[in-house]
Design a protein around this motif. Sequence first.
Motif, PDB file in Angstrom:
ATOM      1  N   ARG A 137     -68.641 -14.201  13.690  1.00  0.00           N
ATOM      2  CA  ARG A 137     -67.565 -15.164  13.427  1.00  0.00           C
ATOM      3  C   ARG A 137     -67.704 -16.515  14.179  1.00  0.00           C
ATOM      4  O   ARG A 137     -67.878 -16.505  15.323  1.00  0.00           O
ATOM      5  CB  ARG A 137     -66.106 -14.566  13.864  1.00  0.00           C
ATOM      6  N   PRO A 138     -68.039 -17.491  13.370  1.00  0.00           N
ATOM      7  CA  PRO A 138     -68.541 -18.593  13.867  1.00  0.00           C
ATOM      8  C   PRO A 138     -67.335 -19.109  14.839  1.00  0.00           C
ATOM      9  O   PRO A 138     -66.143 -19.110  14.735  1.00  0.00           O
ATOM     10  CB  PRO A 138     -68.640 -19.613  12.878  1.00  0.00           C
ATOM     11  N   ALA A 139     -67.493 -20.022  15.852  1.00  0.00           N
ATOM     12  CA  ALA A 139     -66.516 -20.714  16.735  1.00  0.00           C
ATOM     13  C   ALA A 139     -67.272 -21.997  16.943  1.00  0.00           C
ATOM     14  O   ALA A 139     -68.282 -22.386  17.113  1.00  0.00           O
ATOM     15  CB  ALA A 139     -66.170 -19.911  17.919  1.00  0.00           C
ATOM     16  N   ALA A 140     -66.178 -23.020  17.519  1.00  0.00           N
ATOM     17  CA  ALA A 140     -66.384 -24.316  17.751  1.00  0.00           C
ATOM     18  C   ALA A 140     -67.429 -24.263  19.118  1.00  0.00           C
ATOM     19  O   ALA A 140     -66.745 -23.426  19.765  1.00  0.00           O
ATOM     20  CB  ALA A 140     -65.419 -24.857  17.896  1.00  0.00           C
ATOM     21  N   ARG A 151     -77.490 -29.379  17.062  1.00  0.00           N
ATOM     22  CA  ARG A 151     -76.666 -29.024  18.251  1.00  0.00           C
ATOM     23  C   ARG A 151     -76.932 -27.330  18.066  1.00  0.00           C
ATOM     24  O   ARG A 151     -77.167 -26.875  17.182  1.00  0.00           O
ATOM     25  CB  ARG A 151     -75.197 -29.432  17.898  1.00  0.00           C
ATOM     26  N   GLU A 152     -76.381 -26.967  19.161  1.00  0.00           N
ATOM     27  CA  GLU A 152     -76.310 -25.441  19.372  1.00  0.00           C
ATOM     28  C   GLU A 152     -75.172 -24.764  18.602  1.00  0.00           C
ATOM     29  O   GLU A 152     -74.043 -25.347  18.573  1.00  0.00           O
ATOM     30  CB  GLU A 152     -76.191 -24.760  20.666  1.00  0.00           C
ATOM     31  N   CYS A 153     -75.370 -23.686  17.685  1.00  0.00           N
ATOM     32  CA  CYS A 153     -74.336 -23.156  17.014  1.00  0.00           C
ATOM     33  C   CYS A 153     -73.634 -22.013  18.093  1.00  0.00           C
ATOM     34  O   CYS A 153     -74.559 -21.647  19.035  1.00  0.00           O
ATOM     35  CB  CYS A 153     -74.345 -22.598  15.734  1.00  0.00           C
ATOM     36  N   CYS A 154     -72.661 -21.512  17.770  1.00  0.00           N
ATOM     37  CA  CYS A 154     -72.200 -20.284  18.849  1.00  0.00           C
ATOM     38  C   CYS A 154     -71.021 -19.421  17.727  1.00  0.00           C
ATOM     39  O   CYS A 154     -70.401 -20.188  17.029  1.00  0.00           O
ATOM     40  CB  CYS A 154     -71.580 -20.777  20.039  1.00  0.00           C
ATOM     41  N   GLY A 155     -70.876 -18.396  18.359  1.00  0.00           N
ATOM     42  CA  GLY A 155     -69.835 -17.500  17.858  1.00  0.00           C
ATOM     43  C   GLY A 155     -69.806 -16.083  18.343  1.00  0.00           C
ATOM     44  O   GLY A 155     -70.357 -15.754  19.287  1.00  0.00           O
ATOM     45  N   ILE A 156     -68.838 -15.357  17.861  1.00  0.00           N
ATOM     46  CA  ILE A 156     -68.643 -13.964  18.228  1.00  0.00           C
ATOM     47  C   ILE A 156     -68.985 -12.941  17.199  1.00  0.00           C
ATOM     48  O   ILE A 156     -68.920 -12.887  16.202  1.00  0.00           O
ATOM     49  CB  ILE A 156     -66.881 -14.120  18.504  1.00  0.00           C
ATOM     50  N   LEU A 157     -69.734 -11.898  18.065  1.00  0.00           N
ATOM     51  CA  LEU A 157     -69.922 -10.567  17.375  1.00  0.00           C
ATOM     52  C   LEU A 157     -68.905  -9.608  17.145  1.00  0.00           C
ATOM     53  O   LEU A 157     -68.598  -9.363  18.448  1.00  0.00           O
ATOM     54  CB  LEU A 157     -71.539 -10.084  17.797  1.00  0.00           C
ATOM     55  N   LEU A 158     -68.657  -9.008  16.005  1.00  0.00           N
ATOM     56  CA  LEU A 158     -67.476  -8.281  16.079  1.00  0.00           C
ATOM     57  C   LEU A 158     -67.865  -6.995  15.399  1.00  0.00           C
ATOM     58  O   LEU A 158     -68.789  -6.877  14.837  1.00  0.00           O
ATOM     59  CB  LEU A 158     -66.218  -8.646  15.289  1.00  0.00           C
ATOM     60  N   ASP A 186     -65.480 -21.785  22.082  1.00  0.00           N
ATOM     61  CA  ASP A 186     -64.077 -22.046  22.234  1.00  0.00           C
ATOM     62  C   ASP A 186     -63.165 -21.194  22.558  1.00  0.00           C
ATOM     63  O   ASP A 186     -63.205 -20.019  22.219  1.00  0.00           O
ATOM     64  CB  ASP A 186     -63.425 -22.629  20.740  1.00  0.00           C
ATOM     65  N   PRO A 187     -62.439 -21.486  23.787  1.00  0.00           N
ATOM     66  CA  PRO A 187     -61.764 -20.258  24.381  1.00  0.00           C
ATOM     67  C   PRO A 187     -60.606 -19.721  23.576  1.00  0.00           C
ATOM     68  O   PRO A 187     -60.413 -18.449  23.571  1.00  0.00           O
ATOM     69  CB  PRO A 187     -61.226 -20.963  25.569  1.00  0.00           C
TER      70      PRO A 187
END
Length: 131
Positions: free
Chosen positions: A40-43, A23-30, A56-57
């Motif tokens: 920061r990983p996110a679902a 699957r594709e991973c995703c997350g936020i760059l801070l 994930d909202p």
Amino acid sequence: MHVIMTIQVLARMLSEAQAALPRECCGILLGTGNRFTEARPAANVHPEPETHFEIDPQALIDAHRAARAGGPQVVGYYHSHPTGAAEPSATDRAMASGDGRVWAIVGTDKVSFWQDTPDGFRALSYLVEES
């Protein structure tokens, strides 16, 4: 423009991409400005996570709320292309908002960085610091 991050931030994106396969991973760059202090990983809540991503909202809301309270700013996002290149796909281009944030894309063999501009994605160079 170039972006700057620690080796830990880069390693986190790579390890998250590997762990999410197929699957594709995703997350936020801070961070601040063009400096990333955290990936920061996110679902990935997209119904087709093998070929698409949706952060994930609630993770986005929490990150923006923390930034308003004085924490690191949301400077961008990352996701992976498990079987593809580290460049924006047609889907990425269609979903982009032109908000100026950075997108990191982890492909099968590398990571690349792109600024989401009103005129489309612009490739960015990057520097990795030891700590």
